[in-house]
Scaffold this motif. Structure first.
Motif, PDB file in Angstrom:
ATOM      1  N   ALA A  59      63.377  33.648   6.780  1.00  0.00           N
ATOM      2  CA  ALA A  59      63.569  32.566   5.807  1.00  0.00           C
ATOM      3  C   ALA A  59      62.881  31.279   6.236  1.00  0.00           C
ATOM      4  O   ALA A  59      62.353  30.529   5.396  1.00  0.00           O
ATOM      5  CB  ALA A  59      65.061  32.317   5.613  1.00  0.00           C
ATOM      6  N   GLN A  60      62.848  31.008   7.552  1.00  0.00           N
ATOM      7  CA  GLN A  60      62.296  29.750   8.049  1.00  0.00           C
ATOM      8  C   GLN A  60      61.483  29.990   9.323  1.00  0.00           C
ATOM      9  O   GLN A  60      61.889  29.601  10.413  1.00  0.00           O
ATOM     10  CB  GLN A  60      63.430  28.753   8.340  1.00  0.00           C
ATOM     11  CG  GLN A  60      64.247  28.371   7.105  1.00  0.00           C
ATOM     12  CD  GLN A  60      65.474  27.555   7.492  1.00  0.00           C
ATOM     13  OE1 GLN A  60      66.510  28.103   7.836  1.00  0.00           O
ATOM     14  NE2 GLN A  60      65.337  26.238   7.442  1.00  0.00           N
ATOM     15  N   PRO A  61      60.299  30.622   9.223  1.00  0.00           N
ATOM     16  CA  PRO A  61      59.508  30.949  10.412  1.00  0.00           C
ATOM     17  C   PRO A  61      59.010  29.720  11.170  1.00  0.00           C
ATOM     18  O   PRO A  61      58.675  29.816  12.347  1.00  0.00           O
ATOM     19  CB  PRO A  61      58.336  31.758   9.847  1.00  0.00           C
ATOM     20  CG  PRO A  61      58.250  31.356   8.408  1.00  0.00           C
ATOM     21  CD  PRO A  61      59.654  31.088   7.980  1.00  0.00           C
ATOM     22  N   ASN A  62      58.938  28.561  10.501  1.00  0.00           N
ATOM     23  CA  ASN A  62      58.514  27.330  11.158  1.00  0.00           C
ATOM     24  C   ASN A  62      59.677  26.348  11.277  1.00  0.00           C
ATOM     25  O   ASN A  62      59.507  25.140  11.149  1.00  0.00           O
ATOM     26  CB  ASN A  62      57.359  26.686  10.382  1.00  0.00           C
ATOM     27  CG  ASN A  62      56.136  27.585  10.346  1.00  0.00           C
ATOM     28  OD1 ASN A  62      55.635  28.008  11.387  1.00  0.00           O
ATOM     29  ND2 ASN A  62      55.653  27.892   9.154  1.00  0.00           N
ATOM     30  N   LEU A  63      60.843  26.877  11.533  1.00  0.00           N
ATOM     31  CA  LEU A  63      62.073  26.090  11.518  1.00  0.00           C
ATOM     32  C   LEU A  63      61.996  24.804  12.341  1.00  0.00           C
ATOM     33  O   LEU A  63      62.372  23.733  11.840  1.00  0.00           O
ATOM     34  CB  LEU A  63      63.237  26.965  12.006  1.00  0.00           C
ATOM     35  CG  LEU A  63      64.612  26.293  12.111  1.00  0.00           C
ATOM     36  CD1 LEU A  63      65.077  25.801  10.739  1.00  0.00           C
ATOM     37  CD2 LEU A  63      65.634  27.262  12.694  1.00  0.00           C
ATOM     38  N   HIS A  84      63.895  36.459  22.083  1.00  0.00           N
ATOM     39  CA  HIS A  84      64.277  37.671  21.349  1.00  0.00           C
ATOM     40  C   HIS A  84      63.078  38.333  20.670  1.00  0.00           C
ATOM     41  O   HIS A  84      63.250  39.199  19.803  1.00  0.00           O
ATOM     42  CB  HIS A  84      65.359  37.337  20.317  1.00  0.00           C
ATOM     43  CG  HIS A  84      66.702  37.112  20.934  1.00  0.00           C
ATOM     44  ND1 HIS A  84      67.085  35.897  21.455  1.00  0.00           N
ATOM     45  CD2 HIS A  84      67.754  37.953  21.143  1.00  0.00           C
ATOM     46  CE1 HIS A  84      68.311  35.995  21.945  1.00  0.00           C
ATOM     47  NE2 HIS A  84      68.739  37.233  21.775  1.00  0.00           N
ATOM     48  N   GLY A  85      61.877  37.929  21.064  1.00  0.00           N
ATOM     49  CA  GLY A  85      60.685  38.623  20.595  1.00  0.00           C
ATOM     50  C   GLY A  85      60.076  38.111  19.317  1.00  0.00           C
ATOM     51  O   GLY A  85      59.156  38.738  18.773  1.00  0.00           O
ATOM     52  N   TYR A  86      60.562  36.973  18.816  1.00  0.00           N
ATOM     53  CA  TYR A  86      60.011  36.413  17.579  1.00  0.00           C
ATOM     54  C   TYR A  86      58.956  35.368  17.931  1.00  0.00           C
ATOM     55  O   TYR A  86      59.232  34.419  18.669  1.00  0.00           O
ATOM     56  CB  TYR A  86      61.117  35.772  16.736  1.00  0.00           C
ATOM     57  CG  TYR A  86      62.083  36.785  16.175  1.00  0.00           C
ATOM     58  CD1 TYR A  86      61.825  37.413  14.951  1.00  0.00           C
ATOM     59  CD2 TYR A  86      63.223  37.150  16.882  1.00  0.00           C
ATOM     60  CE1 TYR A  86      62.705  38.368  14.450  1.00  0.00           C
ATOM     61  CE2 TYR A  86      64.105  38.104  16.380  1.00  0.00           C
ATOM     62  CZ  TYR A  86      63.839  38.708  15.169  1.00  0.00           C
ATOM     63  OH  TYR A  86      64.701  39.655  14.674  1.00  0.00           O
ATOM     64  N   LYS A  87      57.762  35.549  17.379  1.00  0.00           N
ATOM     65  CA  LYS A  87      56.652  34.687  17.764  1.00  0.00           C
ATOM     66  C   LYS A  87      56.718  33.361  17.013  1.00  0.00           C
ATOM     67  O   LYS A  87      55.913  33.076  16.123  1.00  0.00           O
ATOM     68  CB  LYS A  87      55.313  35.393  17.527  1.00  0.00           C
ATOM     69  CG  LYS A  87      54.164  34.746  18.288  1.00  0.00           C
ATOM     70  CD  LYS A  87      52.902  35.576  18.200  1.00  0.00           C
ATOM     71  CE  LYS A  87      51.769  34.947  18.994  1.00  0.00           C
ATOM     72  NZ  LYS A  87      50.531  35.751  18.914  1.00  0.00           N
ATOM     73  N   MET A  88      57.691  32.577  17.392  1.00  0.00           N
ATOM     74  CA  MET A  88      57.818  31.232  16.858  1.00  0.00           C
ATOM     75  C   MET A  88      56.571  30.437  17.232  1.00  0.00           C
ATOM     76  O   MET A  88      56.124  30.481  18.373  1.00  0.00           O
ATOM     77  CB  MET A  88      59.069  30.577  17.453  1.00  0.00           C
ATOM     78  CG  MET A  88      59.403  29.204  16.926  1.00  0.00           C
ATOM     79  SD  MET A  88      60.011  29.231  15.227  1.00  0.00           S
ATOM     80  CE  MET A  88      61.636  29.963  15.412  1.00  0.00           C
ATOM     81  N   PRO A  89      55.966  29.710  16.263  1.00  0.00           N
ATOM     82  CA  PRO A  89      54.740  28.965  16.571  1.00  0.00           C
ATOM     83  C   PRO A  89      54.952  27.961  17.696  1.00  0.00           C
ATOM     84  O   PRO A  89      56.064  27.442  17.879  1.00  0.00           O
ATOM     85  CB  PRO A  89      54.426  28.242  15.253  1.00  0.00           C
ATOM     86  CG  PRO A  89      55.138  29.025  14.203  1.00  0.00           C
ATOM     87  CD  PRO A  89      56.365  29.577  14.858  1.00  0.00           C
ATOM     88  N   GLU A  90      53.886  27.703  18.448  1.00  0.00           N
ATOM     89  CA  GLU A  90      53.963  26.743  19.542  1.00  0.00           C
ATOM     90  C   GLU A  90      54.432  25.386  19.024  1.00  0.00           C
ATOM     91  O   GLU A  90      54.028  24.924  17.967  1.00  0.00           O
ATOM     92  CB  GLU A  90      52.586  26.595  20.199  1.00  0.00           C
ATOM     93  CG  GLU A  90      52.597  25.735  21.446  1.00  0.00           C
ATOM     94  CD  GLU A  90      51.204  25.603  22.048  1.00  0.00           C
ATOM     95  OE1 GLU A  90      51.118  25.232  23.221  1.00  0.00           O
ATOM     96  OE2 GLU A  90      50.223  25.851  21.333  1.00  0.00           O
ATOM     97  N   MET A  91      55.310  24.773  19.794  1.00  0.00           N
ATOM     98  CA  MET A  91      55.878  23.489  19.370  1.00  0.00           C
ATOM     99  C   MET A  91      54.798  22.404  19.287  1.00  0.00           C
ATOM    100  O   MET A  91      54.011  22.209  20.199  1.00  0.00           O
ATOM    101  CB  MET A  91      56.948  23.044  20.368  1.00  0.00           C
ATOM    102  CG  MET A  91      58.143  23.955  20.443  1.00  0.00           C
ATOM    103  SD  MET A  91      59.360  23.358  21.621  1.00  0.00           S
ATOM    104  CE  MET A  91      58.417  23.369  23.140  1.00  0.00           C
ATOM    105  N   TYR A  92      54.778  21.735  18.166  1.00  0.00           N
ATOM    106  CA  TYR A  92      53.914  20.555  18.042  1.00  0.00           C
ATOM    107  C   TYR A  92      54.527  19.633  17.004  1.00  0.00           C
ATOM    108  O   TYR A  92      54.806  20.046  15.880  1.00  0.00           O
ATOM    109  CB  TYR A  92      52.489  20.917  17.614  1.00  0.00           C
ATOM    110  CG  TYR A  92      51.620  19.685  17.470  1.00  0.00           C
ATOM    111  CD1 TYR A  92      51.062  19.099  18.597  1.00  0.00           C
ATOM    112  CD2 TYR A  92      51.407  19.092  16.232  1.00  0.00           C
ATOM    113  CE1 TYR A  92      50.297  17.952  18.495  1.00  0.00           C
ATOM    114  CE2 TYR A  92      50.640  17.949  16.115  1.00  0.00           C
ATOM    115  CZ  TYR A  92      50.092  17.382  17.243  1.00  0.00           C
ATOM    116  OH  TYR A  92      49.343  16.236  17.138  1.00  0.00           O
ATOM    117  N   SER A  93      54.751  18.409  17.362  1.00  0.00           N
ATOM    118  CA  SER A  93      55.324  17.446  16.428  1.00  0.00           C
ATOM    119  C   SER A  93      54.864  16.051  16.815  1.00  0.00           C
ATOM    120  O   SER A  93      54.870  15.678  17.994  1.00  0.00           O
ATOM    121  CB  SER A  93      56.854  17.509  16.440  1.00  0.00           C
ATOM    122  OG  SER A  93      57.391  16.473  15.633  1.00  0.00           O
TER     123      SER A  93
END
Length: 512
Positions: A59-63, A84-93
């Motif tokens: 639902a929110q891949p870029n949470l 847990h194996g989910y390829k959350m995008p690298e943090m950038y803000s």
């Protein structure tokens, strides 16, 4: 054990209600999942946790980047999903970064957020420069921030600096985090009690396994027959219990411990005792895998070879009953003592191999392949022929684990091993080939180990080629290596640090 079991069943339902209760704030759910993992009880709710994370991620891949979260929350969400194996995008803000790609100095006023960022930085993969920067940035400030923090946060920071959560073995992490959580004024008493009782119950099971193993080892009469070896059956069980600690893998832990103990015995024979002529005959006997080879061995090696064959024969009988005889066939293919013989020949000839020669041979001779094959035996039917073929082809995560073990072991043990007449190490090879100091070698080892962890992180991302239940023990193998070899050779000299962990794992129960 039974009393603990009854209490756990009651408390487990209450904790599951907490996990399954609907909430409008997904961060609350992610925080609870993280806490269950840190306290060592997430294995009770594995399918429920996976269902929650899958739903949130889809639902929110870029949470982290789509909401107005603070640094602590962004880093927490990123880390939990990556672990847990989910390829959350690298943090950038832009909230956290300057235009030049550096982190804002103002973040140093948020010690809790800095700690969260530090923990998240260990989940980096190749090419993720922001996470490399995050690690350097937080390391430069966390120790001073700890001195100005409240007592609990100070303990959490100092603990993380010594053992980052992602690289800490599951049971040691649980023991540490249960103690820290008990000091948290906002703690949930039901969850704390559940974690304590569950830890103690699993500890009783591990103690029972260890009692069986110490009797088995004593009955082999190894101390009398092989006085030159390191007798480390308890330390060996640390490897097994940290590769997978869950109750259903009790048989697997016993298998792994026996296999590692025998491999260690053989390793010492190759490294410090056997002559080249004896080792040549012994290596040939291993390749033949036939009791008729006994007649060609010296007396002490007959006992050694007999122990080796008997253990695998026993395993074969048990696995044949279960219809899994293929497991023992693959396990045999992973035993490669010709590689240890190569190292012995190098040493006997005062030959210093090139780095490429050394690492090619050294990764395979580490024994990780054989130990992981033994681990697969204990996991059961999900380790089928396809999975053993995957393992036999030495996937990247296994090669990374082998390299981490070889490099970290060599760094802390090479001096003592040279003094006792052991084989050449990465340190000597690198110094000779590059004409540098030992300090420079240590920098190179740190760099290579960091790259191996990035390989490992990439291999843990979904979809994995085999079940995560088979991938996680290899990840945990690297964590055990970090535990035993980060500062000293904890296997050869457990009194220098490992013994304290052994007491917490197998000795002292948590007061309830």
């Amino acid at each position: 054990f039974e009393s603990y079991g009854k209490q756990i069943e009651i408390l487990k339902e209450r904790v599951k209600d907490m996990l399954m209760t609907p909430t409008s704030d997904v961060v609350d759910k992610v925080s609870l999942i993280d806490l269950l993992c840190r306290l060592g009880v997430s294995y009770h709710f594995q399918s429920d946790i996976e269902e929650h994370l899958q739903r949130i991620f889809c639902a929110q891949p870029n949470l982290p980047d789509t909401s107005d979260y603070d640094l602590y929350t962004v880093a927490l969400v990123f880390r939990v999903f990556r672990q847990h194996g989910y390829k959350m995008p690298e943090m950038y803000s832009k909230k956290f970064m300057e235009n030049d790609g550096k982190f804002k100095e103002a973040l140093t006023g948020d010690p809790k957020g800095m700690l969260s960022l530090y923990e998240a930085s260990y989940l980096g993969m190749h090419g993720e420069d922001i996470l490399d920067e995050a690690l350097a940035f937080t390391l430069a400030h966390l120790e001073s921030l700890a001195s100005r923090s409240i007592p609990l946060l100070k303990k959490q920071i100092m603990n993380a600096l010594q053992w980052p959560y992602h690289r800490c073995t599951p049971r040691i992490a649980a023991r540490q985090n249960i103690s820290l959580y008990e000091e948290d004024e906002s703690r949930n008493e039901t969850l704390l009690q559940f974690a304590k009782i569950d830890f103690n119950r699993v500890q009783l099971l591990h103690q029972h396994e260890l009692s069986q193993l110490t009797r088995w080892y004593k009955d082999l009469n190894v101390g009398t027959l092989f006085p030159y070896t390191r007798h480390r059956i308890v330390e060996t069980h640390v490897w097994a219990s940290e590769m997978y600690f869950e109750p259903q893998y009790s048989y697997g832990r016993i298998v792994i411990t026996k296999v590692i103990a025998i491999l260690s015995l053989l390793d010492d024979t190759y490294d410090v005792y056997g002559t080249i002529e004896e080792l040549d005959r012994f290596t040939d006997a291993i390749i033949r895998w036939d009791s008729s080879a006994l007649d060609e061995l010296p007396e002490y090696m007959k006992f050694l070879y007999g122990i080796f064959l008997n253990q695998f024969d026993e395993l074969e009988r048990e696995l044949t009953k279960e219809g899994r005889s293929y497991s023992i066939n693959y396990a045999r293919e992973t035993v490669r003592f010709n590689l240890l013989f190569m190292e012995a020949k190098w040493f006997s000839k005062d030959y210093v191999p090139s780095l490429d020669e050394y690492m090619h041979n050294g990764l395979l001779s580490s024994g990780h392949l054989a130990m992981t094959a033994a681990c697969f035996i204990g996991i059961g039917e999900i380790a089928g022929i396809k999975e053993y073929e995957w393992l036999l082809h030495r996937p990247k995560i296994l090669r990374a684990s082998e390299a981490i073990a070889r490099l970290m072991n060599d760094r802390v043990s090479h001096t003592a091993e040279q003094e006792r007449g052991d084989v050449i190490s990465f340190v000597e090879c690198y110094m000779k080939q590059n004409g540098v100091s030992e300090k420079d070698v240590n920098k190179e080892i740190n760099k290579r180990v960091a790259e191996c962890w990035k390989d490992t992180n990439e291999e843990c991302m979904k979809p994995t080629p085999v079940s995560m239940n088979l991938v996680m023990p290899i990840l945990n193998f690297s964590r055990v290596t970090d535990l035993i070899y980060r500062y000293v050779d904890g296997f050869s000299a457990p009194e220098k640090g490992l013994n304290a962990h052994i007491v917490s794992l197998f000795g002292d129960a948590i007061p309830i």
